[in-house]
Design an enzyme around this catalytic site. Structure first.
Site, PDB file in Angstrom:
ATOM      1  N   ASP A  55      32.764  28.357  39.641  1.00 43.40           N
ATOM      2  CA  ASP A  55      32.674  28.723  38.320  1.00 43.40           C
ATOM      3  C   ASP A  55      33.086  27.807  36.886  1.00 43.40           C
ATOM      4  OD1 ASP A  55      33.272  31.265  39.562  1.00 43.40           O
ATOM      5  OD2 ASP A  55      35.380  30.745  39.976  1.00 43.40           O
ATOM      6  N   GLU A 211      30.820  40.081  35.403  1.00 38.51           N
ATOM      7  CA  GLU A 211      31.977  39.348  35.221  1.00 38.51           C
ATOM      8  C   GLU A 211      31.484  38.024  34.758  1.00 38.51           C
ATOM      9  OE1 GLU A 211      33.288  39.898  39.409  1.00 38.51           O
ATOM     10  OE2 GLU A 211      32.744  37.806  39.882  1.00 38.51           O
TER      11      GLU A 211
END
Length: 526
Positions: A55, A211
């Protein structure tokens, strides 16, 4: 040989090649990396860090790059790395000394595995760093600090913004983009002047499955990057207003480089991409890629090889020195090395770096099993192959203590040292698998006699075969392999949602005053 002599005798050497082995002398003993991205000849190989740094969000401030990454339930939490060239990185700080807001962060009621904090968004504006992050099940937090090393202050918004993508425009106004992959509706939250409250919320785009929003600005265009987990792909949307209309194009995917990331600009005006790739048991690594522009759309790769992240390429910035996070440790400092984290919040009464200077002392915590034992000390496994060796003083073990070294993840393969009721030492191996019903012991070897003195434990992780190997030694030279099959794996549904880690542990189902003194941990190539 004392610790000062050991450190002084550690030679500096760099072995180039595919595995990129590098061993350098560190402030607290030998620091060994098994992967070196920087060839030393003006090129690099992906990934810059062959370990679980998922991430990613990377920004540039002047000539410095900063990289925020997910840490889940590890503490200190939310790691920030620093680089001068996007290739050579070191750990700069952790934003959260401890995790707060959920009692399970203290590893009660089974803990909060696979949750915690992830998908941070890092920005810089007018002398301050800002990070937006949403603990699972909690409200979105905005951390800020004048220095990347902190101290960090925190304000909490009134809602949970999934994978918040923080963006601060040229006029100083701040926004958060948020979308949940199961839907794909992208919502724009407008924040007040001090980033403490949401003043407006509106749906601005729909991108099925999107997302992990990240937003940048280039000229008159805004660019919104989104991960599409269902396709393991990355999209980019562009608009001349944050409220849209947005038009969307596919970018790359795990077959061509990765599926969650964005772009960062270089001091000379060029651009590079960063993107997360699912890489098997080692976890999710971050790749970097040159980017060029066509008709105001970013294209990953080069004009000669567009649409993919290169396995190797010219370094974004030349002339910067080799740098890496520490890994090995002789515990000669009175503070925890920045490579180390704890599984969940530690019980600070049960560990010490000062009670016996030069050693990490783990006092046995009370637990009926490894999965719920506090104070497991972890660091990332490194690919493609790495070997961790712990030198231990096991004289302080008490009857019932289960202490040692192992892998920690979907599969936890461990070397366990115990003390029998007649005062003898034993070493055995076991394999624990995390399932949807909880952890279960898959196999356990017969205990072997071991003197309660100094003991060396070795764990090898081979991410080319997804296998681990365990062995022990009574003198640090002759090694006794432990029989059994010890797999390595990554699974977001069970385990830790992280790549396999090295873990040092010490617990006792009945509690007590036993202890494990760790003399050193050395990470190197098998």
């Amino acid at each position: 040989m004392n610790k000062a002599t050991k450190a002084a005798n550690t030679a500096r050497m760099i072995l180039s090649g595919l595995l990129g082995l590098a061993v350098v002398a560190g402030a607290s003993g030998a620091v060994a990396q098994v992967w070196r991205s920087d060839s030393g000849r003006g090129t690099y190989s992906n990934p810059p860090l062959n370990a679980d740094y998922p991430d990613p969000d990377i920004i540039r401030v002047g000539e410095d790059f900063y990289f925020a990454s997910t840490t889940f339930l590890n503490t200190p939490g939310l790691v920030i790395l620093h680089s001068k060239d996007l290739v050579n990185w070191d750990i700069a700080s952790h934003v959260m000394p401890r995790l707060t807001g959920n009692p399970k962060y203290d590893l009660v009621d089974g803990g909060d595995y696979r949750h915690g904090v992830y998908a941070p968004s890092l920005r810089y504006h007018e002398g301050r760093f800002y990070i937006a992050v949403t603990p699972v099940g909690g409200k979105t937090r905005i951390y800020s600090a004048a220095k990347i090393t902190g101290p960090w202050s925190m304000r909490e918004l009134d809602r949970e913004a999934f994978d918040p993508g923080l963006f601060i425009d040229n006029d100083g106004k701040a926004y958060v983009f948020t979308s949940i992959g199961s839907d794909g509706t992208i919502t724009l939250l407008s924040l007040n002047a001090d980033l403490s409250a949401v003043v407006d919320a509106r749906v601005v785009h729909f991108n099925k499955g999107a997302e992990g929003s990240k937003v940048i600005r280039r000229g008159d265009w805004y660019y919104l990057f989104n991960a599409i987990p269902s396709r393991l792909g990355l999209t980019v949307s562009r608009a001349k207003s944050l409220t849209g209309p947005w038009e969307t194009r596919p970018q790359i995917d795990d077959k061509t480089g990765g599926h969650q990331g964005a772009l960062v600009d270089l001091p000379d005006g060029g651009w590079y991409g960063f993107v997360m790739l699912d890489a098997g048991a080692v976890g999710r690594v971050t790749n970097i890629s040159p980017v060029f522009w066509q008709d105001d759309w970013p294209v990953w790769g080069t004009p000669e090889a567009p649409g993919r992240v290169p396995r190797s390429a010219a370094k974004p910035i030349l002339g910067k020195p080799f740098q890496e996070p520490p890994s090995s440790d002789d515990f000669s400092r009175a503070v925890l090395g920045r490579q180390w984290q704890w599984n969940h919040n530690p019980d600070d009464r049960r560990w010490s770096l000062t009670e016996r200077p030069g050693f990490m002392r783990l006092k046995a915590t009370t637990s009926d099993g490894f999965w719920t034992a506090r104070n497991t000390l972890v660091q990332k496994g490194q690919g493609p192959r790495s070997r961790g060796v712990a030198k231990l003083d096991v004289r302080g073990l008490a009857v019932g203590d289960e202490c040692g070294l192992g892998t920690f993840g979907k599969f936890s393969s461990q070397l366990v040292v115990t003390r029998t009721v007649d005062g003898q030492g034993q070493v055995s191996a076991r394999l624990i698998e995390s399932t949807t019903q909880g952890p279960k012991i898959v196999s356990r070897s017969e205990p072997r006699p071991a003197p309660l003195t100094d003991l060396w434990l070795s764990v090898t992780m081979d991410f080319t075969t997804d296998k681990s190997a365990l062995s022990y030694s009574l003198d640090g030279k002759a090694w006794v392999p432990m029989p059994g099959d010890f797999p390595l794996a990554f699974d977001w549904r069970t385990g830790t949602f992280q790549g396999e880690q090295y873990g040092l542990f010490c617990y006792n189902p009945k509690g007590g005053d036993g202890r494990l003194d760790i003399d050193s941990f050395t990470l190197g190539r098998p």
